[in-house]
Design a protein around this motif. Structure first.
Motif, PDB file in Angstrom:
ATOM      1  N   LEU A 148       0.820  -1.216   0.000  1.00 16.40           N
ATOM      2  CA  LEU A 148       0.000   0.000   0.000  1.00 16.40           C
ATOM      3  C   LEU A 148       0.850   1.261   0.000  1.00 16.40           C
ATOM      4  CD1 LEU A 148      -2.808  -1.004   2.542  1.00 16.40           C
ATOM      5  CD2 LEU A 148      -3.037  -0.693   0.068  1.00 16.40           C
ATOM      6  N   VAL A 149       1.930   1.253   0.775  1.00 18.27           N
ATOM      7  CA  VAL A 149       2.759   2.447   0.953  1.00 18.27           C
ATOM      8  C   VAL A 149       3.737   2.654  -0.200  1.00 18.27           C
ATOM      9  CG1 VAL A 149       4.452   3.575   2.466  1.00 18.27           C
ATOM     10  CG2 VAL A 149       2.512   2.358   3.453  1.00 18.27           C
ATOM     11  N   ILE A 150       4.400   1.598  -0.653  1.00 19.15           N
ATOM     12  CA  ILE A 150       5.374   1.755  -1.740  1.00 19.15           C
ATOM     13  C   ILE A 150       5.160   0.734  -2.859  1.00 19.15           C
ATOM     14  CG2 ILE A 150       7.247   2.975  -0.537  1.00 19.15           C
ATOM     15  CD1 ILE A 150       8.537   0.217  -0.017  1.00 19.15           C
ATOM     16  N   PRO A 151       4.018   0.814  -3.541  1.00 20.80           N
ATOM     17  CA  PRO A 151       3.776  -0.124  -4.642  1.00 20.80           C
ATOM     18  C   PRO A 151       4.797   0.029  -5.773  1.00 20.80           C
ATOM     19  CG  PRO A 151       2.154   1.633  -4.673  1.00 20.80           C
ATOM     20  CD  PRO A 151       2.943   1.783  -3.402  1.00 20.80           C
ATOM     21  N   SER A 152       5.397   1.205  -5.884  1.00 23.66           N
ATOM     22  CA  SER A 152       6.376   1.444  -6.948  1.00 23.66           C
ATOM     23  C   SER A 152       7.600   0.544  -6.811  1.00 23.66           C
ATOM     24  CB  SER A 152       6.800   2.911  -6.960  1.00 23.66           C
ATOM     25  OG  SER A 152       7.416   3.249  -5.733  1.00 23.66           O
ATOM     26  N   ALA A 153       7.918   0.078  -5.606  1.00 23.26           N
ATOM     27  CA  ALA A 153       9.078  -0.795  -5.402  1.00 23.26           C
ATOM     28  C   ALA A 153       8.901  -2.111  -6.155  1.00 23.26           C
ATOM     29  CB  ALA A 153       9.293  -1.059  -3.915  1.00 23.26           C
ATOM     30  N   PHE A 154       7.690  -2.640  -6.167  1.00 21.57           N
ATOM     31  CA  PHE A 154       7.418  -3.902  -6.870  1.00 21.57           C
ATOM     32  C   PHE A 154       7.502  -3.693  -8.384  1.00 21.57           C
ATOM     33  CE2 PHE A 154       5.605  -4.350  -2.712  1.00 21.57           C
ATOM     34  CZ  PHE A 154       5.889  -5.657  -2.368  1.00 21.57           C
ATOM     35  N   LYS A 155       6.908  -2.601  -8.847  1.00 23.00           N
ATOM     36  CA  LYS A 155       6.933  -2.289 -10.278  1.00 23.00           C
ATOM     37  C   LYS A 155       8.366  -2.060 -10.755  1.00 23.00           C
ATOM     38  CE  LYS A 155       2.414  -0.180  -9.917  1.00 23.00           C
ATOM     39  NZ  LYS A 155       1.649   1.061  -9.891  1.00 23.00           N
ATOM     40  N   LYS A 156       9.134  -1.362  -9.939  1.00 25.60           N
ATOM     41  CA  LYS A 156      10.526  -1.073 -10.276  1.00 25.60           C
ATOM     42  C   LYS A 156      11.348  -2.363 -10.370  1.00 25.60           C
ATOM     43  CE  LYS A 156      14.371   1.729  -8.566  1.00 25.60           C
ATOM     44  NZ  LYS A 156      14.829   2.598  -7.465  1.00 25.60           N
ATOM     45  N   GLN A 157      11.112  -3.297  -9.454  1.00 28.44           N
ATOM     46  CA  GLN A 157      11.848  -4.570  -9.449  1.00 28.44           C
ATOM     47  C   GLN A 157      11.516  -5.393 -10.693  1.00 28.44           C
ATOM     48  OE1 GLN A 157      14.214  -5.361  -7.175  1.00 28.44           O
ATOM     49  NE2 GLN A 157      14.700  -7.154  -8.381  1.00 28.44           N
ATOM     50  N   THR A 158      10.239  -5.438 -11.066  1.00 29.98           N
ATOM     51  CA  THR A 158       9.835  -6.175 -12.271  1.00 29.98           C
ATOM     52  C   THR A 158      10.510  -5.578 -13.497  1.00 29.98           C
ATOM     53  OG1 THR A 158       7.706  -6.752 -11.291  1.00 29.98           O
ATOM     54  CG2 THR A 158       7.865  -6.875 -13.705  1.00 29.98           C
ATOM     55  N   LYS A 159      10.452  -4.258 -13.620  1.00 23.86           N
ATOM     56  CA  LYS A 159      11.059  -3.576 -14.772  1.00 23.86           C
ATOM     57  C   LYS A 159      12.569  -3.819 -14.794  1.00 23.86           C
ATOM     58  CE  LYS A 159      10.620  -0.802 -18.296  1.00 23.86           C
ATOM     59  NZ  LYS A 159       9.888  -1.194 -19.497  1.00 23.86           N
ATOM     60  N   LYS A 160      13.196  -3.820 -13.624  1.00 26.02           N
ATOM     61  CA  LYS A 160      14.639  -4.047 -13.542  1.00 26.02           C
ATOM     62  C   LYS A 160      15.012  -5.442 -14.045  1.00 26.02           C
ATOM     63  CE  LYS A 160      18.473  -3.893 -10.288  1.00 26.02           C
ATOM     64  NZ  LYS A 160      18.852  -3.694  -8.888  1.00 26.02           N
ATOM     65  N   TYR A 161      14.261  -6.479 -13.619  1.00 22.72           N
ATOM     66  CA  TYR A 161      14.556  -7.836 -14.080  1.00 22.72           C
ATOM     67  C   TYR A 161      14.355  -7.959 -15.585  1.00 22.72           C
ATOM     68  CZ  TYR A 161      15.306 -10.154  -9.562  1.00 22.72           C
ATOM     69  OH  TYR A 161      15.829 -10.577  -8.372  1.00 22.72           O
ATOM     70  N   MET A 162      13.317  -7.317 -16.100  1.00 26.07           N
ATOM     71  CA  MET A 162      13.074  -7.363 -17.547  1.00 26.07           C
ATOM     72  C   MET A 162      14.194  -6.651 -18.307  1.00 26.07           C
ATOM     73  SD  MET A 162       8.927  -6.886 -17.555  1.00 26.07           S
ATOM     74  CE  MET A 162       8.540  -7.326 -19.259  1.00 26.07           C
ATOM     75  N   GLN A 163      14.654  -5.528 -17.779  1.00 24.37           N
ATOM     76  CA  GLN A 163      15.761  -4.789 -18.402  1.00 24.37           C
ATOM     77  C   GLN A 163      17.052  -5.605 -18.307  1.00 24.37           C
ATOM     78  OE1 GLN A 163      15.527  -1.721 -20.123  1.00 24.37           O
ATOM     79  NE2 GLN A 163      17.548  -2.373 -20.765  1.00 24.37           N
ATOM     80  N   ASN A 164      17.273  -6.267 -17.173  1.00 26.56           N
ATOM     81  CA  ASN A 164      18.447  -7.142 -17.022  1.00 26.56           C
ATOM     82  C   ASN A 164      18.415  -8.259 -18.058  1.00 26.56           C
ATOM     83  OD1 ASN A 164      19.320  -5.678 -14.802  1.00 26.56           O
ATOM     84  ND2 ASN A 164      18.694  -7.195 -13.301  1.00 26.56           N
ATOM     85  N   PHE A 165      17.220  -8.831 -18.287  1.00 26.33           N
ATOM     86  CA  PHE A 165      17.108  -9.878 -19.297  1.00 26.33           C
ATOM     87  C   PHE A 165      17.441  -9.312 -20.676  1.00 26.33           C
ATOM     88  CE2 PHE A 165      15.043 -12.315 -22.584  1.00 26.33           C
ATOM     89  CZ  PHE A 165      15.550 -13.575 -22.327  1.00 26.33           C
TER      90      PHE A 165
END
Length: 151
Positions: A121-138
């Motif tokens: 609830l407080v920092i939903p952007s952290a989850f979105k950022k992690q997903t985007k980071k893994y996709m960019q790493n791939f």
């Protein structure tokens, strides 16, 4: 919490799937992955489970990945279960008109503890950022051979 992330990988769909579908390649784009172990089912088939162990800074994390649905090369749906969190990931892959691959990931995070409920609830952007980071790493690994394992 639900969200969708997309990225274009400059590889044909068949080459993309070859790299994505190899457990040996995970260490090159999943930062912090220290090992994995197939624990049940037929690898790559519906119901198959794999244990993934991560070291993120001083924190260790174990996930169990389960294949829910597979229609490769176009779809792969998985769940990831960890202490306090259930994650559903629906991945869609399509070849673009220029011969590249568009990867669309629909994620749903379902916290199972009060603390993680608050975090989503407080920092939903952290989850979105992690997903985007893994996709960019791939993308970096698949296109240029850049591995996070060497970082």
């Amino acid at each position: 919490m639900k969200y969708t992330t997309e990225i274009i990988i400059k590889l044909s769909l068949s080459e993309f799937i070859k790299k994505l579908n190899s457990p040996e390649n995970m260490k090159h784009w999943q930062e912090g992955l220290i090992d994995y172990e197939h624990i049940s089912g037929t690898p790559g088939q519906i119901g198959s489970k794999m244990r993934l162990n991560y070291k993120l800074g001083n924190r260790s994390m174990e996930l169990v990945e389960t294949i829910l649905h597979t229609k490769l090369p176009n779809e792969l749906h998985l769940t990831y279960d960890a202490k306090g969190m259930h994650n559903v990931q629906e991945n869609y892959f399509e070849e673009t008109s220029d011969g590249f691959t568009k990867w669309t990931s629909k994620s749903e995070f379902i916290p199972t503890t009060f603390m993680l409920r608050m975090v989503t609830l407080v920092i939903p952007s952290a989850f979105k950022k992690q997903t985007k980071k893994y996709m960019q790493n791939f993308k970096n690994f698949a296109e240029n051979g850049i591995s996070v394992a060497n970082a």
